[in-house]
Structures are given as structure tokens and as C-alpha cells.
Write a protein that holds these residues in place. Structure first.
Motif, short mmCIF file in Angstrom:
data_model
loop_
_atom_site.label_atom_id
_atom_site.label_comp_id
_atom_site.label_asym_id
_atom_site.label_seq_id
_atom_site.Cartn_x
_atom_site.Cartn_y
_atom_site.Cartn_z
N SER A 280 0.59 -1.08 -0.07
CA SER A 280 -0.14 -0.02 0.02
C SER A 280 0.96 1.24 -0.12
CB SER A 280 -0.85 -0.03 1.41
OG SER A 280 0.17 0.16 2.41
N THR A 281 0.27 2.51 -0.10
CA THR A 281 1.21 3.49 -0.13
C THR A 281 1.20 3.93 1.31
OG1 THR A 281 0.00 4.33 -1.91
CG2 THR A 281 1.23 6.17 -0.67
N VAL A 282 2.78 3.73 1.71
CA VAL A 282 3.04 4.15 3.28
C VAL A 282 3.46 5.65 3.15
CG1 VAL A 282 4.54 3.48 5.12
CG2 VAL A 282 3.85 1.74 3.43
N ASP A 283 2.68 6.35 4.03
CA ASP A 283 3.11 7.60 4.51
C ASP A 283 4.35 7.85 5.38
OD1 ASP A 283 3.14 10.44 5.20
OD2 ASP A 283 0.98 10.32 5.62
N MET A 284 5.53 7.93 4.66
CA MET A 284 6.53 7.84 5.66
C MET A 284 6.81 9.14 6.62
SD MET A 284 8.62 5.39 5.03
CE MET A 284 10.27 5.52 4.98
N PRO A 285 6.55 10.25 6.23
CA PRO A 285 6.49 11.28 7.39
C PRO A 285 5.71 10.85 8.61
CG PRO A 285 6.29 12.28 5.10
CD PRO A 285 6.09 10.76 4.99
N SER A 286 4.44 10.45 8.15
CA SER A 286 3.63 10.21 9.59
C SER A 286 4.06 8.73 10.35
CB SER A 286 2.18 10.17 8.99
OG SER A 286 1.78 8.72 8.83
N LEU A 287 4.61 8.02 9.38
CA LEU A 287 5.02 6.62 10.05
C LEU A 287 6.29 6.98 11.22
CD1 LEU A 287 5.33 3.56 10.55
CD2 LEU A 287 6.53 3.45 8.24
N LEU A 288 7.16 7.96 10.37
CA LEU A 288 8.45 8.29 11.07
C LEU A 288 8.06 8.90 12.46
CD1 LEU A 288 10.08 7.27 8.87
CD2 LEU A 288 11.46 9.16 9.09
N ARG A 289 6.92 9.79 12.43
CA ARG A 289 6.66 10.66 13.60
C ARG A 289 6.09 9.85 14.50
NH1 ARG A 289 3.99 14.18 9.67
NH2 ARG A 289 5.62 15.57 9.08
N GLU A 290 5.36 8.76 14.14
CA GLU A 290 4.84 7.78 15.26
C GLU A 290 6.07 7.11 15.90
OE1 GLU A 290 1.47 6.03 13.08
OE2 GLU A 290 2.22 3.97 14.26
N LEU A 291 6.96 6.65 15.01
CA LEU A 291 8.16 5.89 15.40
C LEU A 291 8.88 6.73 16.51
CD1 LEU A 291 9.25 3.82 12.35
CD2 LEU A 291 8.46 3.04 14.46
N TYR A 292 8.88 7.98 16.28
CA TYR A 292 9.99 8.96 16.84
C TYR A 292 8.95 9.11 18.29
CZ TYR A 292 11.08 13.54 18.87
OH TYR A 292 11.43 14.64 19.61
#
Ligand code: ADP
Length: 437
Positions: A280-292
Motif C-alpha cells: 500500500s502507499t506508506v506515508d513515511m513522514p507520518s510513520l516516522l513521527r509515530e516511531l519517533y
């Protein structure tokens, strides 16, 4: 044959007629005629005999090269031409069959050596040359034990137990594992068949190591839990503080076993070829904020964590798998960086590739360990890994996830200074955003 006799009969009849005619007209002429006829006959046969000999002496016997004959020789040469034609035909058939047999032998993955009764090499195919380090041109007639000197091989050859194969490890020239089988062949000869089982052997070793590692990983927490359980069961009126300590320790060990089982299940899912990637299309900026945010909570204020999102690009891939891979790298950075250290998490696009990296100012890794870090259960520092809840499977999971996304992991590190784990995503997985670089 009858044709030849018929023709010879005709010639003989002509000679008798000539003789009789001669006798009737005067005896001297009769003998003269007979001599002339016989001379002609001798010349005729000698000429054909010479032609036949010349033909026999040439190397290329084809039916078209057979000389033309006359009289009785015409039939002889015709028979010869037929014979040569049929011989050529069977020769061609034999050549074809031999060629096919050679092709089959060349295509066989197994090596074959023909040995005489005293184990001298009579013949071998190219695969056996490679397997056993033989050069047929030079080594024909040599004792095979001069080429393969391993004691187990020498003993196997001497034992002549044809029903049992021999596993031969670490050959001299190549690091091969071979399965050797002797088969009785011909009159007192033997056929030695060699099969390359290096990859099976490697898989078998990996399987054995894997089971040994899991057993080892489970043994420690199980020993701790069973020890405390024994203590709790044995002592009545146990001190409540001790009871609390025992329960906490058992909880920790159970959690450790749970993590291990979860990581093993994740690995097994990733390795299963039938388990297709759910893209699927993974929204990297939002995923990274979550991981941060997760990193901040894991660090509990002990580190300075920076997030640098330099691209709005997204990735075509599995969000769950990418989350697990990038989460593992960030988690490691927190676990292997002493209090007060810094961690940088970054997402950018350079030269058409998507780059995610985690840089820390932690303990660092010695160069020699880096190529082996993604192996299952490979740890540089066992106690630090276990003390911080590591299963030794994190980077193995990362490697599998990246393989499924055609991405690469680059690790650079300096001991005592810190490490950088960088994931490079191929251009085909990038989905338009604001491209940089
Ligand atoms: P573990 O659960 O032991 O952390 P991993 O597979 O995640 O297992 O990592 C393998 C080993 O690589 C670790 O045991 C550790 O020695 C080393 N390692 C991983 N990340 C780092 C890091 N950021 N800094 C230093 N060492 C690391």
C-alpha cells in the motif's frame, strides 16, 4: 553372387569358343587366341584389383568413392557400395547415440570416475574433475587416493562397502561437501559417483544451529521461572517482599520468552514464500513521527532524539513490515546508546533513492562484526543485548523485510563513537512527493 558367376561363365564360354574355333582352323591359332583372351582377362582383373586396393588405402570410405567396375567387377563394386552405405548409416547412428550419451553425461550434476580394480583412474567426466581436483589428461592412470587424500575417503575405498555413501567435507581445492558413492561396474571396475551436497549441508547446519540457539535462549528464562516457582512452592509464609521480587522476575522472564516467540513467528512469516507482500502507499513522514514518539517513550528522557523529515515522499510497501524494520533500528539505537547520547532519525531522497537512516552516538560496533549482524541470534555483546530485552533476531527481521522491498541496509560504525544504519529504497518504490536531490 549368381550375377558374378554368370559373367565369369560368359567369359569362360568365350574362351572355350575361341579355343575350339582355333582348333578347328588350326591348333597354333587356337592356342594363340586362348592366350590373347587370357591376357585380356588378366589385364582386366589386375586393373580392377589395383582400383580396389587404391580404394582400400584411402581413409574416407564412402560409397561414392568406390571405383566403377566393368564385367564381373561391376557386381562386386555394386555390392561393396551397398555394404559401405549400410556401414555409414550405422556409423552415423552410433555417432548420434554417442553424442546424445555425452550430452546426457555433461548435463548430469553428478561427477563420475571409472576406477580399475586397484583404484587407478581410467576415465572421469568434467564434473568429477571439478569435484575431486582431477585433471584427466595428466592424472589418467593415477591412483585416485593421490588426488583425494582424506583418510575417510581412503578407508571408504578400501572397505568396498557399496551400499553406503560417504560424506566428504572440505575438499582441498574447493570448500565443497560431497556425497561419494561407489558402484561395482564392468569386470572388477568401479564407478565412483560424486554429488555436491554443500548447500544441503549448509541448510542442515543452519537448522541444527537454529534449534540449538532457540533451546539456549529459552533455557535461561525457564530456569529462572522454575527456580522461583520451586522456591514459592517449598516455603510457607514466604516474606511478601521476596514474593514480590520473585513475581517481578518471573514476569520479566515470561515477557522475554514472549518477545522471542513473537520475533520467531515474524521471521517465519517473512520467510514464507507463500506470504506475499501486502503493498500500500506508506506515508513515511507520518510513520516516522509515530516511531519517533515511541523512541521518546523507550528512551524515557535519557537521550536527545532528533527527527529530520526532509522529504514528503511515500513508499510503496507493507506498512506493518516497514514499521517493524525501522522500529527495530530505532529501538537498537536507544538500547545501544548510553544515557546522554544523541539519536538522529532521518528520511530523505537522494539521487532518486529513498533514504531512511538512524544515527546514534552509542557504543559502536567493531568492523569485523558488521557483515554478520543480520544473522539470527548474532550478538556483539550478549549481556547488553539480553539486559535491554534483545532477542538477537531484530536485524534478521530487518534484513528479510528489506529483501521483500528490494531495499538495502548499509551499516557504518566506529567503536566508541556510534553507528549509522541506513535503508536505501529503490526509485521504483518511491511515490511522488517533493523530491530533493
Ligand atoms: P539484539 O536483540 O541483540 O539487539 P539485533 O539483531 O537487533 O539483536 O542486533 C544484533 C546485534 O547488533 C546486537 O546484539 C548488537 O550487538 C548489535 N547492534 C545492533 N544495533 C546496534 C547499535 N545501534 N549500536 C551498537 N550495536 C548494535
Amino acid at each position: 553372387m549368381s550375377d558374378i558367376f554368370r559373367r565369369l561363365g560368359l567369359v569362360l564360354a568365350a574362351a572355350i569358343v575361341a579355343l575350339l574355333t582355333g582348333m578347328i582352323s588350326g591348333a597354333v591359332y587356337g592356342w594363340f587366341f586362348l592366350s590373347v583372351v587370357l591376357l585380356i582377362l588378366v589385364i582386366h582383373h589386375t586393373r580392377h584389383l589395383i582400383a580396389l586396393e587404391e580404394w582400400l588405402l584411402i581413409s574416407d570410405h564412402t560409397s561414392t568413392s568406390i571405383p566403377a567396375g566393368s564385367g564381373a567387377w561391376d557386381a562386386v563394386f555394386a555390392h561393396l557400395a551397398r555394404y559401405v552405405r549400410s556401414q555409414n548409416k550405422s556409423q552415423q547412428l552410433m555417432d548420434l547415440e554417442l553424442k546424445q550419451l555425452q550430452n546426457v553425461t555433461a548435463a548430469m550434476p553428478d561427477g563420475m570416475v571409472i576406477l580399475d580394480e586397484t583404484d587407478h583412474i581410467q576415465w572421469c567426466d568434467p564434473v568429477a574433475e571439478k569435484h575431486l581436483g582431477i585433471n584427466l589428461e595428466l592424472d589418467q592412470g593415477q591412483q585416485i587416493t593421490n588426488m583425494v587424500r582424506q583418510q575417510s575417503f581412503v578407508e571408504y575405498l578400501a572397505a568396498r562397502k557399496f551400499n553406503k555413501p560417504l560424506m566428504l567435507k572440505q575438499m582441498r581445492h574447493h570448500r565443497l561437501t560431497l556425497l561419494i558413492q561407489l558402484v561395482p561396474y564392468g569386470k572388477n571396475q568401479r564407478l565412483l559417483i560424486s554429488r555436491d551436497v554443500t548447500s544441503y549441508e549448509r541448510i542442515e547446519t543452519m537448522r541444527r544451529d537454529f534449534i540449538a540457539n532457540i533451546s539456549h535462549e529459552l533455557r535461561t528464562p525457564l530456569t529462572v521461572v522454575s527456580g522461583y516457582l520451586e522456591m514459592l512452592a517449598a516455603e510457607d509464609g514466604i516474606d511478601s517482599e521476596l514474593q514480590r521480587l520473585a513475581l517481578t522476575a518471573m514476569q520479566e522472564q515470561t515477557a522475554r520468552m514472549q518477545c522471542l516467540v513473537e520475533d520467531l513467528l515474524t521471521l517465519s512469516r517473512l520467510e514464507n514464500a507463500l506470504n506475499k507482500l501486502h503493498e500500500s502507499t506508506v506515508d513515511m513522514p507520518s510513520l516516522l513521527r509515530e516511531l519517533y514518539r515511541e523512541a521518546e517513550s523507550l528512551s524515557a528522557g535519557k537521550h536527545k532524539i532528533h527527527l529530520d523529515i526532509a522529504s514528503e515522499n511515500q513508499i510503496l510497501g507493507s506498512r506493518e513490515e516497514l514499521r517493524s524494520a525501522m522500529g527495530n533500528l530505532i529501538g537498537n539505537a536507544v538500547r545501544y546508546t548510553p544515557e546522554g547520547g544523541e539519536i538522529h532519525i532521518c528520511w530523505k531522497v537522494r539521487h532518486g533513492k529513498g533514504l531512511f537512516y538512524v544515527r546514534d552516538t552509542g557504543v559502536g560496533i567493531e568492523q569485523a562484526h558488521i557483515p554478520r549482524l543480520t544473522e539470527r541470534f548474532y550478538r556483539v555483546d550478549n549481556s547488553r543485548s539480553r539486559d535491554t530485552g534483545g532477542t538477537g533476531l531484530g536485524l534478521a527481521i530487518v534484513k528479510h523485510v528489506l529483501n521483500r522491498h528490494q531495499a538495502r541496509l548499509k551499516i557504518t560504525s566506529t567503536i566508541g563513537k556510534g553507528s549509522e544504519f541506513c535503508i536505501q529504497f529503490p526509485a521504483k518504490r518511491l511515490i511522488a512527493g517533493t523530491l530533493h536531490g
